[in-house]
Design a protein around this motif. Structure first.
Motif, PDB file in Angstrom:
ATOM      1  N   PRO A   1      42.246  59.566  20.756  1.00  9.26           N
ATOM      2  CA  PRO A   1      43.093  58.687  19.951  1.00  9.26           C
ATOM      3  C   PRO A   1      44.577  58.940  20.220  1.00  9.26           C
ATOM      4  CG  PRO A   1      42.270  60.491  18.612  1.00  9.26           C
ATOM      5  CD  PRO A   1      41.615  60.635  19.960  1.00  9.26           C
ATOM      6  N   PHE A   2      45.385  57.981  19.795  1.00  6.78           N
ATOM      7  CA  PHE A   2      46.838  58.087  19.921  1.00  6.78           C
ATOM      8  C   PHE A   2      47.418  58.478  18.565  1.00  6.78           C
ATOM      9  CE2 PHE A   2      45.625  55.074  23.212  1.00  6.78           C
ATOM     10  CZ  PHE A   2      46.348  55.519  24.300  1.00  6.78           C
ATOM     11  N   PRO A   3      48.164  59.572  18.485  1.00  6.87           N
ATOM     12  CA  PRO A   3      48.831  59.906  17.223  1.00  6.87           C
ATOM     13  C   PRO A   3      50.074  59.037  17.059  1.00  6.87           C
ATOM     14  CG  PRO A   3      49.323  61.567  18.875  1.00  6.87           C
ATOM     15  CD  PRO A   3      48.395  60.578  19.523  1.00  6.87           C
ATOM     16  N   VAL A   4      50.207  58.417  15.902  1.00  8.53           N
ATOM     17  CA  VAL A   4      51.355  57.539  15.642  1.00  8.53           C
ATOM     18  C   VAL A   4      51.880  57.787  14.237  1.00  8.53           C
ATOM     19  CG1 VAL A   4      50.570  55.725  17.224  1.00  8.53           C
ATOM     20  CG2 VAL A   4      49.901  55.654  14.820  1.00  8.53           C
ATOM     21  N   GLU A   5      53.105  57.388  14.011  1.00  6.26           N
ATOM     22  CA  GLU A   5      53.704  57.391  12.670  1.00  6.26           C
ATOM     23  C   GLU A   5      53.783  55.943  12.220  1.00  6.26           C
ATOM     24  OE1 GLU A   5      54.949  59.536  10.259  1.00  6.26           O
ATOM     25  OE2 GLU A   5      54.075  61.150  11.440  1.00  6.26           O
ATOM     26  N   LEU A   6      53.118  55.612  11.129  1.00 10.10           N
ATOM     27  CA  LEU A   6      53.090  54.238  10.636  1.00 10.10           C
ATOM     28  C   LEU A   6      54.010  54.093   9.435  1.00 10.10           C
ATOM     29  CD1 LEU A   6      49.241  53.572  10.865  1.00 10.10           C
ATOM     30  CD2 LEU A   6      51.007  52.960  12.531  1.00 10.10           C
ATOM     31  N   LYS A   7      54.554  52.896   9.296  1.00 10.41           N
ATOM     32  CA  LYS A   7      55.430  52.571   8.160  1.00 10.41           C
ATOM     33  C   LYS A   7      54.695  51.642   7.207  1.00 10.41           C
ATOM     34  CE  LYS A   7      59.439  54.335   9.557  1.00 10.41           C
ATOM     35  NZ  LYS A   7      59.834  55.589   8.929  1.00 10.41           N
ATOM     36  N   ALA A   8      54.719  51.952   5.943  1.00 17.78           N
ATOM     37  CA  ALA A   8      54.083  51.097   4.933  1.00 17.78           C
ATOM     38  C   ALA A   8      54.715  49.717   4.945  1.00 17.78           C
ATOM     39  CB  ALA A   8      54.230  51.723   3.546  1.00 17.78           C
ATOM     40  N   GLY A   9      53.886  48.701   4.885  1.00 18.58           N
ATOM     41  CA  GLY A   9      54.365  47.329   4.802  1.00 18.58           C
ATOM     42  C   GLY A   9      54.697  46.687   6.133  1.00 18.58           C
ATOM     43  N   LYS A  10      54.726  47.462   7.199  1.00 18.83           N
ATOM     44  CA  LYS A  10      55.002  46.910   8.520  1.00 18.83           C
ATOM     45  C   LYS A  10      53.677  46.463   9.143  1.00 18.83           C
ATOM     46  CE  LYS A  10      56.911  47.876  13.065  1.00 18.83           C
ATOM     47  NZ  LYS A  10      57.597  48.808  13.943  1.00 18.83           N
ATOM     48  N   THR A  11      53.680  45.303   9.788  1.00 21.49           N
ATOM     49  CA  THR A  11      52.463  44.812  10.435  1.00 21.49           C
ATOM     50  C   THR A  11      52.461  45.224  11.899  1.00 21.49           C
ATOM     51  OG1 THR A  11      52.292  42.960   8.910  1.00 21.49           O
ATOM     52  CG2 THR A  11      51.110  42.752  10.994  1.00 21.49           C
ATOM     53  N   TYR A  12      51.364  45.828  12.305  1.00 22.49           N
ATOM     54  CA  TYR A  12      51.176  46.291  13.683  1.00 22.49           C
ATOM     55  C   TYR A  12      50.057  45.488  14.335  1.00 22.49           C
ATOM     56  CZ  TYR A  12      53.712  50.431  12.049  1.00 22.49           C
ATOM     57  OH  TYR A  12      54.648  51.276  11.521  1.00 22.49           O
ATOM     58  N   GLY A  13      50.109  45.416  15.650  1.00 19.83           N
ATOM     59  CA  GLY A  13      49.032  44.790  16.412  1.00 19.83           C
ATOM     60  C   GLY A  13      48.375  45.840  17.283  1.00 19.83           C
ATOM     61  N   TRP A  14      47.197  46.277  16.871  1.00 19.95           N
ATOM     62  CA  TRP A  14      46.457  47.296  17.635  1.00 19.95           C
ATOM     63  C   TRP A  14      45.742  46.623  18.795  1.00 19.95           C
ATOM     64  CZ3 TRP A  14      40.925  47.822  17.807  1.00 19.95           C
ATOM     65  CH2 TRP A  14      40.472  48.985  18.437  1.00 19.95           C
ATOM     66  N   CYS A  15      45.923  47.166  19.985  1.00 17.76           N
ATOM     67  CA  CYS A  15      45.278  46.629  21.179  1.00 17.76           C
ATOM     68  C   CYS A  15      43.774  46.822  21.069  1.00 17.76           C
ATOM     69  CB  CYS A  15      45.802  47.335  22.430  1.00 17.76           C
ATOM     70  SG  CYS A  15      44.851  46.949  23.925  1.00 17.76           S
ATOM     71  N   ALA A  16      43.043  45.707  21.078  1.00 18.80           N
ATOM     72  CA  ALA A  16      41.587  45.761  20.994  1.00 18.80           C
ATOM     73  C   ALA A  16      40.921  45.593  22.358  1.00 18.80           C
ATOM     74  CB  ALA A  16      41.082  44.680  20.039  1.00 18.80           C
ATOM     75  N   CYS A  17      41.703  45.187  23.363  1.00 17.64           N
ATOM     76  CA  CYS A  17      41.091  44.923  24.680  1.00 17.64           C
ATOM     77  C   CYS A  17      41.206  46.116  25.612  1.00 17.64           C
ATOM     78  CB  CYS A  17      41.722  43.694  25.324  1.00 17.64           C
ATOM     79  SG  CYS A  17      43.403  43.918  25.956  1.00 17.64           S
ATOM     80  N   GLY A  18      42.172  46.992  25.380  1.00 18.81           N
ATOM     81  CA  GLY A  18      42.348  48.174  26.212  1.00 18.81           C
ATOM     82  C   GLY A  18      43.262  47.961  27.409  1.00 18.81           C
ATOM     83  N   HIS A  19      43.766  46.766  27.610  1.00 15.34           N
ATOM     84  CA  HIS A  19      44.588  46.480  28.786  1.00 15.34           C
ATOM     85  C   HIS A  19      46.082  46.655  28.551  1.00 15.34           C
ATOM     86  CE1 HIS A  19      41.359  45.002  31.352  1.00 15.34           C
ATOM     87  NE2 HIS A  19      40.860  44.400  30.289  1.00 15.34           N
ATOM     88  N   SER A  20      46.497  46.800  27.305  1.00 22.66           N
ATOM     89  CA  SER A  20      47.928  46.914  27.017  1.00 22.66           C
ATOM     90  C   SER A  20      48.529  48.150  27.679  1.00 22.66           C
ATOM     91  CB  SER A  20      48.146  47.000  25.503  1.00 22.66           C
ATOM     92  OG  SER A  20      49.504  47.280  25.223  1.00 22.66           O
ATOM     93  N   LYS A  21      49.720  48.020  28.161  1.00 21.34           N
ATOM     94  CA  LYS A  21      50.444  49.168  28.714  1.00 21.34           C
ATOM     95  C   LYS A  21      51.279  49.851  27.628  1.00 21.34           C
ATOM     96  CE  LYS A  21      50.494  47.636  33.519  1.00 21.34           C
ATOM     97  NZ  LYS A  21      49.111  47.296  33.372  1.00 21.34           N
ATOM     98  N   ARG A  22      51.225  49.337  26.395  1.00 24.40           N
ATOM     99  CA  ARG A  22      51.950  49.930  25.255  1.00 24.40           C
ATOM    100  C   ARG A  22      50.958  50.559  24.279  1.00 24.40           C
ATOM    101  NH1 ARG A  22      54.171  46.026  21.958  1.00 24.40           N
ATOM    102  NH2 ARG A  22      54.826  47.786  20.717  1.00 24.40           N
ATOM    103  N   GLN A  23      49.904  51.170  24.768  1.00 28.60           N
ATOM    104  CA  GLN A  23      48.862  51.729  23.902  1.00 28.60           C
ATOM    105  C   GLN A  23      49.462  52.618  22.820  1.00 28.60           C
ATOM    106  OE1 GLN A  23      45.656  51.038  23.776  1.00 28.60           O
ATOM    107  NE2 GLN A  23      45.825  49.611  25.489  1.00 28.60           N
ATOM    108  N   PRO A  24      48.905  52.537  21.612  1.00 24.59           N
ATOM    109  CA  PRO A  24      47.714  51.792  21.222  1.00 24.59           C
ATOM    110  C   PRO A  24      48.029  50.380  20.731  1.00 24.59           C
ATOM    111  CG  PRO A  24      48.397  53.167  19.411  1.00 24.59           C
ATOM    112  CD  PRO A  24      49.376  53.430  20.542  1.00 24.59           C
TER     113      PRO A  24
END
Ligand code: FES
Length: 130
Positions: free
Chosen positions: A49-72
Motif C-alpha cells: 500500500p501507499f502511505p498518504v496523509e488525507l485531509k477531511a472533506g477533500k475529495t480524492y480520486g483513487w486509481c482503480a485501474c493501476g495505470h496512473s503514474k501518480r499512484q495511488p
C-alpha cells in the motif's frame, strides 16, 4: 458446421457482449465494435500500500485501474489504458494517515485490506514504469 450470415453473427455476438462501445487502446476514435464481455481488470501498480496523509472533506480520486503514474491517485490514464474502469472518488471525514491500496485487489477500496500479501499479487510481474 454451423454457418451464419455476417449480420446474424454480429447480432449474436452483440447479444453476448452487449455491443458495447470500445475505445481503441492506441487512442483512436470510438468505434462500435464487437468487444469482449469480460469486464476490464486492473493491473497491479505496487505490491504494497501507499502511505498518504488525507485531509477531511477533500475529495480524492483513487486509481482503480493501476495505470496512473501518480499512484495511488488517478491521473486519467484509465481513459486510454483501461476504458471501463473509473477512479474511486472518496472524501475522508477525518484528517490523518491512511494506507491506500496499490495492488488494486483490495476488497475495501481505496484502503488496503492486506490482499497484497497473497501469492497472486506477490508472484505477479509489475508493469514497466517510465
Ligand atoms: S496494497 Fe492492495 S490490499 Fe494492500
Amino acid at each position: 458446421m454451423l454457418r451464419l450470415k455476417p449480420a446474424a453473427l454480429v447480432a449474436l455476438m452483440r447479444a453476448a457482449g452487449g455491443g458495447r462501445r470500445c475505445r481503441d487502446p492506441s487512442g483512436g476514435a470510438r468505434v462500435r465494435s464487437l468487444c469482449s464481455a469480460a469486464p476490464p481488470q486492473p493491473v497491479i501498480a505496487a505490491k504494497e500500500p501507499f502511505p498518504v496523509e488525507l485531509k477531511a472533506g477533500k475529495t480524492y480520486g483513487w486509481c482503480a485501474c493501476g495505470h496512473s503514474k501518480r499512484q495511488p491517485f488517478c491521473d486519467g490514464a484509465h481513459k486510454k489504458e483501461a476504458p471501463g474502469l473509473s477512479p474511486l472518488r472518496f472524501t475522508p471525514t477525518e484528517d490523518g494517515p491512511a494506507w491506500l491500496c496499490g495492488c488494486k485487489q483490495t476488497r475495501t477500496p481505496p484502503y488496503c485490506d492486506g490482499s497484497h500479501k497473497g501469492d497472486a499479487v506477490q508472484a505477479a510481474p509489475l508493469p514497466p514504469r517510465a
